[in-house]
Design an enzyme around this catalytic site. Structure first.
Site, PDB file in Angstrom:
ATOM      1  N   ARG A   1       0.860  -1.125   0.101  1.00 42.88           N
ATOM      2  CA  ARG A   1      -0.137   0.069  -0.009  1.00 42.88           C
ATOM      3  C   ARG A   1       0.877   1.169  -0.053  1.00 42.88           C
ATOM      4  O   ARG A   1       1.877   1.439   0.603  1.00 42.88           O
ATOM      5  CB  ARG A   1      -1.064  -0.139   1.195  1.00 42.88           C
TER       6      ARG A   1
ATOM      7  N   ARG B   1      -5.993   1.732  -4.268  1.00 46.05           N
ATOM      8  CA  ARG B   1      -4.957   0.932  -3.358  1.00 46.05           C
ATOM      9  C   ARG B   1      -4.916  -0.546  -3.564  1.00 46.05           C
ATOM     10  O   ARG B   1      -6.041  -0.952  -3.748  1.00 46.05           O
ATOM     11  CB  ARG B   1      -5.634   1.415  -1.926  1.00 46.05           C
TER      12      ARG B   1
ATOM     13  N   ASP C   1      -6.744  -1.747   1.661  1.00 48.92           N
ATOM     14  CA  ASP C   1      -7.171  -0.777   2.554  1.00 48.92           C
ATOM     15  C   ASP C   1      -7.811  -1.642   3.650  1.00 48.92           C
ATOM     16  O   ASP C   1      -8.853  -2.325   3.648  1.00 48.92           O
ATOM     17  CB  ASP C   1      -8.293   0.216   2.078  1.00 48.92           C
TER      18      ASP C   1
ATOM     19  N   ASP D   1      -9.758  -1.064   7.272  1.00 51.75           N
ATOM     20  CA  ASP D   1     -10.433   0.037   8.286  1.00 51.75           C
ATOM     21  C   ASP D   1     -11.006  -0.936   9.536  1.00 51.75           C
ATOM     22  O   ASP D   1     -11.858  -1.592   9.093  1.00 51.75           O
ATOM     23  CB  ASP D   1     -11.517   0.895   7.530  1.00 51.75           C
TER      24      ASP D   1
HETATM   25  N1  A4P Z   1      -7.900   6.198  10.736  1.00 47.99           N
HETATM   26  C1  A4P Z   1      -8.753   6.958  11.702  1.00 47.99           C
HETATM   27  N2  A4P Z   1      -9.597   6.041  12.019  1.00 47.99           N
HETATM   28  C2  A4P Z   1      -9.260   4.935  11.339  1.00 47.99           C
HETATM   29  C3  A4P Z   1     -10.128   3.611  11.377  1.00 47.99           C
HETATM   30  N3  A4P Z   1     -11.330   3.629  12.250  1.00 47.99           N
HETATM   31  N4  A4P Z   1      -9.592   2.689  10.543  1.00 47.99           N
HETATM   32  C4  A4P Z   1      -6.617   6.913  10.042  1.00 47.99           C
HETATM   33  C5  A4P Z   1      -8.588   2.872   9.975  1.00 47.99           C
HETATM   34  N5  A4P Z   1      -7.761   3.932   9.796  1.00 47.99           N
HETATM   35  C6  A4P Z   1      -8.474   4.957  10.617  1.00 47.99           C
HETATM   36  O1  A4P Z   1      -6.291   6.106   6.368  1.00 47.99           O
HETATM   37  C7  A4P Z   1      -6.160   7.518   6.586  1.00 47.99           C
HETATM   38  C8  A4P Z   1      -5.799   7.653   8.055  1.00 47.99           C
HETATM   39  O2  A4P Z   1      -7.102   7.152   8.799  1.00 47.99           O
HETATM   40  C9  A4P Z   1      -4.825   6.454   8.837  1.00 47.99           C
HETATM   41  O3  A4P Z   1      -3.508   7.032   9.010  1.00 47.99           O
HETATM   42  C10 A4P Z   1      -5.408   6.141  10.091  1.00 47.99           C
HETATM   43  O4  A4P Z   1      -4.601   6.765  11.238  1.00 47.99           O
HETATM   44  P1  A4P Z   1      -5.945   5.513   5.169  1.00 47.99           P
HETATM   45  O5  A4P Z   1      -6.208   3.999   4.824  1.00 47.99           O
HETATM   46  O6  A4P Z   1      -4.261   5.790   4.998  1.00 47.99           O
HETATM   47  O7  A4P Z   1      -6.452   6.418   3.846  1.00 47.99           O
HETATM   48  P2  A4P Z   1      -7.760   6.343   3.244  1.00 47.99           P
HETATM   49  O8  A4P Z   1      -8.246   4.959   3.360  1.00 47.99           O
HETATM   50  O9  A4P Z   1      -7.520   6.941   1.658  1.00 47.99           O
HETATM   51  O10 A4P Z   1      -8.525   7.187   3.827  1.00 47.99           O
HETATM   52  P3  A4P Z   1      -9.928   6.924   4.531  1.00 47.99           P
HETATM   53  O11 A4P Z   1     -10.184   8.159   5.182  1.00 47.99           O
HETATM   54  O12 A4P Z   1      -9.659   5.710   5.684  1.00 47.99           O
HETATM   55  O13 A4P Z   1     -10.761   6.392   3.445  1.00 47.99           O
HETATM   56  P4  A4P Z   1     -11.879   5.586   3.507  1.00 47.99           P
HETATM   57  O14 A4P Z   1     -12.950   6.350   4.155  1.00 47.99           O
HETATM   58  O15 A4P Z   1     -11.582   4.191   4.179  1.00 47.99           O
HETATM   59  O16 A4P Z   1     -12.252   5.590   1.989  1.00 47.99           O
HETATM   60  N6  A4P Z   1     -15.277   2.647  -2.825  1.00 47.99           N
HETATM   61  C11 A4P Z   1     -15.646   1.540  -2.545  1.00 47.99           C
HETATM   62  N7  A4P Z   1     -16.522   1.110  -3.484  1.00 47.99           N
HETATM   63  N8  A4P Z   1     -14.820   0.663  -1.926  1.00 47.99           N
HETATM   64  C12 A4P Z   1     -13.920   1.103  -1.000  1.00 47.99           C
HETATM   65  O17 A4P Z   1     -13.289   0.260  -0.214  1.00 47.99           O
HETATM   66  N9  A4P Z   1     -12.551   3.027  -0.125  1.00 47.99           N
HETATM   67  C13 A4P Z   1     -12.425   4.261   0.024  1.00 47.99           C
HETATM   68  C14 A4P Z   1     -11.532   4.476   1.160  1.00 47.99           C
HETATM   69  C15 A4P Z   1     -13.068   5.235  -0.795  1.00 47.99           C
HETATM   70  N10 A4P Z   1     -14.124   4.627  -1.794  1.00 47.99           N
HETATM   71  C16 A4P Z   1     -14.527   3.304  -1.853  1.00 47.99           C
HETATM   72  C17 A4P Z   1     -13.538   2.332  -1.174  1.00 47.99           C
HETATM   73 MG    MG Z   2      -8.351   3.317   5.305  1.00 48.80          MG
END
Ligand code: A4P
Ligand code: MG
Length: 159
Positions: free
Chosen positions: A90, A99, A102, A104
């Site tokens: 990643r 990515r 990911d 979460d």
């Molecule tokens: N962080 C804070 N809380 C959490 C948590 N509960 N779990 C922080 C994981 N991480 C958490 O995450 C950024 C920062 O969030 C981390 O440094 C951590 O300390 P990241 O994984 O580096 O970046 P990211 O994933 O681009 O951002 P984010 O905000 O996690 O994005 P999302 O909300 O997870 O969205 N569409 C579909 N169809 N399927 C998907 O899986 N995923 C996203 C990502 C967007 N669109 C998508 C999908």
């Molecule tokens: Mg994430």
């Protein structure tokens, strides 16, 4: 090795839309299950989903959710998730960008956590079909501790 019992219940969402998506999601599940202090209980179906947010033109995702029993605290579990993401190549370039893997943390017991590094429940989980459908495969009755609704109710509320 920790002698603490694995008595915390957590739900982890997995997503991939780059490269061999199935291998990344399966590999993430295996890596989680091989971690000391983490036991993967159930895995959802794998779903192909259209990307939500992020740059236009990115590929569809494969998404899944697993339930785990763990002796780790929530921050230790986040450390594990991020180490696995790193292992699977990643690169954090662009928010919501493509990515390989990911991971979460959606829910951890009924904890409500708001620190700079970790927000639980995951702040966008209740708006996302690609999270709630697989969560309902493994735990339709899991309760969102802030909204006071089950995963099933959250899914039914989506437009
Ligand atoms: N962080 C804070 N809380 C959490 C948590 N509960 N779990 C922080 C994981 N991480 C958490 O995450 C950024 C920062 O969030 C981390 O440094 C951590 O300390 P990241 O994984 O580096 O970046 P990211 O994933 O681009 O951002 P984010 O905000 O996690 O994005 P999302 O909300 O997870 O969205 N569409 C579909 N169809 N399927 C998907 O899986 N995923 C996203 C990502 C967007 N669109 C998508 C999908
Ligand atoms: Mg994430």
């Amino acid at each position: 090795m920790s002698a603490k019992p694995p008595d915390h219940v957590a739900y982890v969402a997995l997503g991939s839309n780059l490269g061999d998506r199935l291998a990344y999601v399966r590999g993430g599940m295996s890596a989680l299950g091989e971690t000391t202090g983490v036991c993967v209980e159930q895995a959802s179906q794998m779903r192909q989903t259209a990307p939500v947010g992020g740059p236009s033109g990115q590929s569809d995702f494969l998404n899944a959710v697993v339930s785990v029993l763990t002796s780790l605290d929530a921050v230790e579990l986040l450390d594990v998730l991020q180490a696995i993401e790193d292992r699977f190549g990643r690169q954090r370039r662009e928010r919501w960008g493509p990515r390989t893997l990911d991971l979460d943390l959606l829910l951890y017991d009924d904890a409500v956590i708001e620190t700079e590094r970790l927000v639980v429940p995951h702040p966008r989980m209740h708006e996302r079909r690609f999270v709630l459908e697989p969560l309902c495969d493994v735990a339709p009755a899991a309760i969102h501790p802030v909204l006071g609704l089950t995963a099933r109710e959250l899914l039914e509320r989506l437009p």
